[in-house]
Scaffold this motif. Structure first.
Motif, PDB file in Angstrom:
ATOM      1  N   GLY A 174      25.758  69.181  48.416  1.00 53.59           N
ATOM      2  CA  GLY A 174      25.526  68.288  47.324  1.00 53.59           C
ATOM      3  C   GLY A 174      26.484  67.359  46.846  1.00 53.59           C
ATOM      4  N   GLN A 220      25.426  63.770  47.471  1.00 57.04           N
ATOM      5  CA  GLN A 220      24.431  63.210  46.713  1.00 57.04           C
ATOM      6  C   GLN A 220      24.746  63.326  45.143  1.00 57.04           C
ATOM      7  N   GLU A 252      26.617  60.105  44.828  1.00 63.17           N
ATOM      8  CA  GLU A 252      25.549  58.654  44.729  1.00 63.17           C
ATOM      9  C   GLU A 252      24.814  58.725  43.378  1.00 63.17           C
ATOM     10  N   SER A 253      24.437  60.128  43.021  1.00 67.96           N
ATOM     11  CA  SER A 253      23.706  59.909  41.790  1.00 67.96           C
ATOM     12  C   SER A 253      24.515  59.460  40.557  1.00 67.96           C
ATOM     13  N   THR A 263      14.147  65.197  38.035  1.00 72.71           N
ATOM     14  CA  THR A 263      14.366  65.692  39.482  1.00 72.71           C
ATOM     15  C   THR A 263      14.995  66.973  39.032  1.00 72.71           C
ATOM     16  N   GLU A 277      13.727  65.537  46.852  1.00 76.76           N
ATOM     17  CA  GLU A 277      15.046  65.942  46.812  1.00 76.76           C
ATOM     18  C   GLU A 277      14.960  67.001  47.722  1.00 76.76           C
ATOM     19  N   TYR A 304      25.474  71.826  40.005  1.00 75.11           N
ATOM     20  CA  TYR A 304      25.129  70.499  40.644  1.00 75.11           C
ATOM     21  C   TYR A 304      25.223  69.518  39.482  1.00 75.11           C
TER      22      TYR A 304
END
Length: 185
Positions: free
Chosen positions: A23, A26, A29-30, A40, A101, A133
């Motif tokens: 991750g 990810q 990007e998040s 989420t 996801e 995460y």
């Protein structure tokens, strides 16, 4: 005491993001997208915990007695896909938002099934990996927000700064993990 060690180990010291790379992209990007991650987060936790429970029980009841434990990634994929689809439909109907996801949640399921010695320990490992995460995303958001307010930045600089933040956090967490400090103990 063993559970507390597992919680600290998989949340902070051996974070799935920093050690296994689960991750990393990810999370970067998040943190740049500035979108709400609460829905989420809830869906990921429910999917991971349910998939771990079902896959672990299936492994213990069928795969271990027959000697087919090597098939556990396929079994985990099947259970995770079914559970994820089920929760995706429920969350689509209730919140009208897509929470799809796959990579982080599925890799967390595989890691926890591989590392856990019991069902409870596998669930704790899965929850801690997801927590590490989702804890990292606000830190990265704050870091990039602070950098973007100080000077003009383009997309390349923002992504670079996010990865530099990840490197700095890794170095801070692993600074005490040096083998020459313990003098042979």
């Amino acid at each position: 005491m063993r559970i507390i060690n597992s919680i600290l180990f998989y949340t902070l010291f051996c974070s799935a993001i920093f050690i296994y790379g689960i991750g990393t992209l990810q999370a970067a990007e998040s943190s740049l997208a500035r979108k709400k991650i609460a829905v989420t987060w809830i869906k990921s936790f429910l999917c991971v915990l349910t998939a771990i429970s079902l896959a672990y029980c299936f492994m213990q009841l069928l795969l271990v007695p027959t000697g087919l434990v090597e098939l556990y990634p396929l079994i985990a994929l099947l259970f995770f896909s079914g559970v994820s689809l089920f929760f995706e439909i429920i969350f689509q109907l209730t919140t009208k938002k897509s929470t799809s996801e796959f990579a982080v949640s599925f890799l967390t399921v595989l890691l926890s099934l591989n590392e856990g010695e019991s069902l409870f320990e596998a669930i704790v490992i899965g929850a801690c990996c997801l927590a590490s995460y989702y804890i990292l995303i606000p830190f990265l958001f704050t870091f990039t927000n602070k950098l973007s307010s100080s000077k003009n930045t383009d997309v390349f600089r923002q992504k670079t700064s996010v990865f530099l933040c990840i490197v700095i956090l890794m170095m801070a967490l692993f600074a005490l993990n040096i083998s020459w400090i313990n003098a042979g103990y």
